[in-house]
Design a protein around this motif. Structure first.
Motif, short mmCIF file in Angstrom:
data_model
loop_
_atom_site.label_atom_id
_atom_site.label_comp_id
_atom_site.label_asym_id
_atom_site.label_seq_id
_atom_site.Cartn_x
_atom_site.Cartn_y
_atom_site.Cartn_z
N ARG A 155 0.82 -1.16 -0.10
CA ARG A 155 0.08 0.01 0.08
C ARG A 155 0.96 1.27 -0.19
NH1 ARG A 155 -3.23 -0.23 5.52
NH2 ARG A 155 -3.55 -2.42 4.77
N GLY A 156 0.28 2.25 -0.40
CA GLY A 156 1.40 3.42 -0.49
C GLY A 156 0.35 4.74 -0.97
N ARG A 157 1.24 5.96 -1.24
CA ARG A 157 0.35 7.06 -1.47
C ARG A 157 1.74 7.78 -2.24
NH1 ARG A 157 -3.54 10.73 0.73
NH2 ARG A 157 -2.81 12.98 0.58
N VAL A 158 0.98 8.61 -3.14
CA VAL A 158 2.04 9.42 -3.82
C VAL A 158 1.33 10.98 -4.09
CG1 VAL A 158 3.29 7.94 -5.05
CG2 VAL A 158 1.41 8.69 -6.29
N GLU A 159 2.07 11.98 -4.11
CA GLU A 159 1.45 13.20 -4.33
C GLU A 159 2.28 14.02 -5.25
OE1 GLU A 159 0.55 15.78 -0.79
OE2 GLU A 159 -0.09 14.03 0.33
N PHE A 160 1.57 14.76 -6.27
CA PHE A 160 2.45 15.41 -7.23
C PHE A 160 1.69 16.50 -7.89
CE2 PHE A 160 0.36 11.82 -9.24
CZ PHE A 160 -0.20 12.39 -10.64
N GLY A 161 1.99 17.30 -8.31
CA GLY A 161 1.45 18.42 -9.18
C GLY A 161 1.82 18.94 -10.52
N ASN A 162 1.19 19.60 -11.37
CA ASN A 162 1.38 19.99 -12.68
C ASN A 162 2.40 18.96 -13.42
OD1 ASN A 162 -0.15 22.32 -12.03
ND2 ASN A 162 1.72 22.96 -10.81
N PRO A 163 2.09 17.86 -13.40
CA PRO A 163 2.94 16.76 -14.10
C PRO A 163 3.58 17.02 -15.38
CG PRO A 163 0.65 15.81 -14.02
CD PRO A 163 0.78 17.17 -13.33
N GLU A 164 4.81 17.00 -15.38
CA GLU A 164 5.43 17.05 -16.66
C GLU A 164 6.49 15.73 -16.90
OE1 GLU A 164 5.13 19.56 -18.76
OE2 GLU A 164 4.33 20.83 -17.58
N ALA A 165 6.91 15.27 -16.21
CA ALA A 165 7.53 13.95 -16.36
C ALA A 165 6.71 12.65 -16.88
CB ALA A 165 8.17 13.29 -15.08
N PRO A 166 7.17 12.18 -17.86
CA PRO A 166 6.20 11.18 -18.71
C PRO A 166 5.35 10.04 -18.06
CG PRO A 166 8.49 11.23 -19.76
CD PRO A 166 8.57 11.84 -18.39
N SER A 167 6.12 9.54 -16.77
CA SER A 167 5.43 8.52 -16.15
C SER A 167 4.08 9.52 -15.18
CB SER A 167 6.18 7.79 -15.04
OG SER A 167 6.64 8.59 -13.88
N HIS A 168 4.62 10.60 -14.77
CA HIS A 168 3.46 11.32 -14.07
C HIS A 168 2.33 11.76 -14.91
CE1 HIS A 168 6.92 12.41 -10.83
NE2 HIS A 168 6.88 11.44 -11.24
N ARG A 169 2.61 12.21 -16.15
CA ARG A 169 1.59 12.56 -17.04
C ARG A 169 0.66 11.20 -17.55
NH1 ARG A 169 1.98 17.32 -19.78
NH2 ARG A 169 -0.18 16.92 -20.39
N ARG A 170 1.34 10.24 -17.40
CA ARG A 170 0.36 8.85 -17.65
C ARG A 170 -0.36 8.59 -16.61
NH1 ARG A 170 5.64 7.04 -20.11
NH2 ARG A 170 6.36 6.09 -18.11
N LEU A 171 -0.24 8.90 -15.48
CA LEU A 171 -0.95 8.70 -14.21
C LEU A 171 -2.29 9.76 -14.33
CD1 LEU A 171 -1.89 7.16 -11.79
CD2 LEU A 171 -0.17 8.59 -10.39
N GLU A 172 -1.93 10.87 -14.58
CA GLU A 172 -2.99 12.01 -14.97
C GLU A 172 -3.68 11.30 -16.03
OE1 GLU A 172 -2.78 16.79 -15.13
OE2 GLU A 172 -1.82 15.63 -16.98
N ALA A 173 -3.17 11.01 -17.05
CA ALA A 173 -4.03 10.55 -18.08
C ALA A 173 -5.02 9.34 -17.99
CB ALA A 173 -3.15 10.24 -19.30
N ALA A 174 -4.45 8.68 -17.16
CA ALA A 174 -5.19 7.16 -16.52
C ALA A 174 -6.34 7.82 -15.68
CB ALA A 174 -4.37 6.30 -15.77
N LEU A 175 -6.03 8.65 -14.91
CA LEU A 175 -7.19 9.24 -13.93
C LEU A 175 -8.50 9.84 -14.77
CD1 LEU A 175 -5.07 10.85 -11.29
CD2 LEU A 175 -6.40 8.67 -11.13
N LEU A 176 -8.05 10.66 -15.84
CA LEU A 176 -8.61 11.33 -16.69
C LEU A 176 -9.60 10.27 -17.63
CD1 LEU A 176 -6.63 14.27 -17.98
CD2 LEU A 176 -8.98 14.49 -17.18
N ALA A 177 -8.89 9.11 -18.07
CA ALA A 177 -9.77 8.12 -18.69
C ALA A 177 -10.68 7.36 -17.91
CB ALA A 177 -8.60 7.05 -19.33
N VAL A 178 -10.49 7.14 -16.40
CA VAL A 178 -11.24 6.56 -15.65
C VAL A 178 -12.62 7.74 -15.57
CG1 VAL A 178 -11.94 5.91 -13.47
CG2 VAL A 178 -9.86 5.04 -14.79
N ALA A 179 -12.28 8.75 -15.45
CA ALA A 179 -13.39 9.94 -15.48
C ALA A 179 -14.13 9.77 -16.39
CB ALA A 179 -12.74 11.23 -15.00
N ARG A 180 -13.61 10.03 -17.57
CA ARG A 180 -14.53 9.85 -18.96
C ARG A 180 -15.42 8.59 -19.10
NH1 ARG A 180 -9.31 11.50 -21.24
NH2 ARG A 180 -9.26 13.75 -21.35
N SER A 181 -14.94 7.56 -18.56
CA SER A 181 -15.91 6.17 -18.98
C SER A 181 -17.06 6.49 -17.83
CB SER A 181 -14.78 5.15 -18.36
OG SER A 181 -13.96 4.73 -18.95
#
Length: 204
Positions: A155-181
């Motif tokens: 188990r864990g927790r990550v916090e980040f803001g205004n993602p620019e790093a590729p892996s951080h952008r991928r997590l942001e995009a994944a959250l957006l994809a779930v919300a769109r569904s």
């Protein structure tokens, strides 16, 4: 399955409220559904995210995956005798879990929408999340994220803001994809409206 649940606007989404809306005994992995073997099910993984735009209301997302069979006692590195026994029984190891269902919740602090998911991209994005990304950037405002996760192993927790790093952008995009569904499900109009606001921050 799709449901819309109201609760007081401005209230944080507690684990108890999220579990009730998702039909769980609690917000966690393991056995759920009471003592009846005909209604019980097993939650394999849970993730929870908070979206914090600088100038707009927060949103909460939760994703749950239920899978069978549940084998938390299976030894990940069995000894020689255990491996031989499995071979004699005609199988080399425990059966891989089969996903029973995936469910997501999007809460806008005024109404919550729950929908079934055909796929959930968030676990894969979390697996690839770079915790030591050296990318540097400057930003005065934008959007922040707090993502918690739980499996049987970790188990864990990550916090980040205004993602620019590729892996951080991928997590942001994944959250957006779930919300769109969820927004595409009946009753998801409010989520769709919020997505237009959130997407402006993500497109910075």
């Amino acid at each position: 399955m799709q449901s819309v649940f109201p609760y007081p606007r401005g209230s944080p989404l507690t684990d108890d409220v999220a579990a009730r809306l998702l039909g769980l005994d609690r917000l966690g992995v393991g056995r759920h559904g009471g003592d009846d073997p005909h209604t019980e099910f097993w939650v394999q993984s849970v993730w929870r995210a908070r979206v914090v735009p600088a100038f707009d209301a927060d949103a909460y997302l939760v994703g749950v995956t239920a899978a069978e069979p549940w084998q938390p006692t299976a030894h990940p590195r069995p000894g020689v005798l255990r491996r031989v026994g499995r071979l004699l029984r005609g199988r080399a190891g425990p059966r891989p879990p089969v996903v029973g269902w995936r469910r997501a919740l999007v809460s806008l602090q005024g109404a919550s929408v729950v929908a079934e998911l055909a796929a959930d991209p968030v676990p894969a994005a979390l697996r690839g999340f770079d915790l030591f990304e050296p990318f540097e950037f400057a930003c005065l405002d934008g959007v922040g994220y707090a993502v918690e996760f739980e499996t049987w192993s970790a188990r864990g927790r990550v916090e980040f803001g205004n993602p620019e790093a590729p892996s951080h952008r991928r997590l942001e995009a994944a959250l957006l994809a779930v919300a769109r569904s969820v927004a595409a499900a009946p009753g998801g109009t409010g989520v769709a409206d919020y997505l237009r606001v959130w997407s402006r921050y993500a497109a910075r």
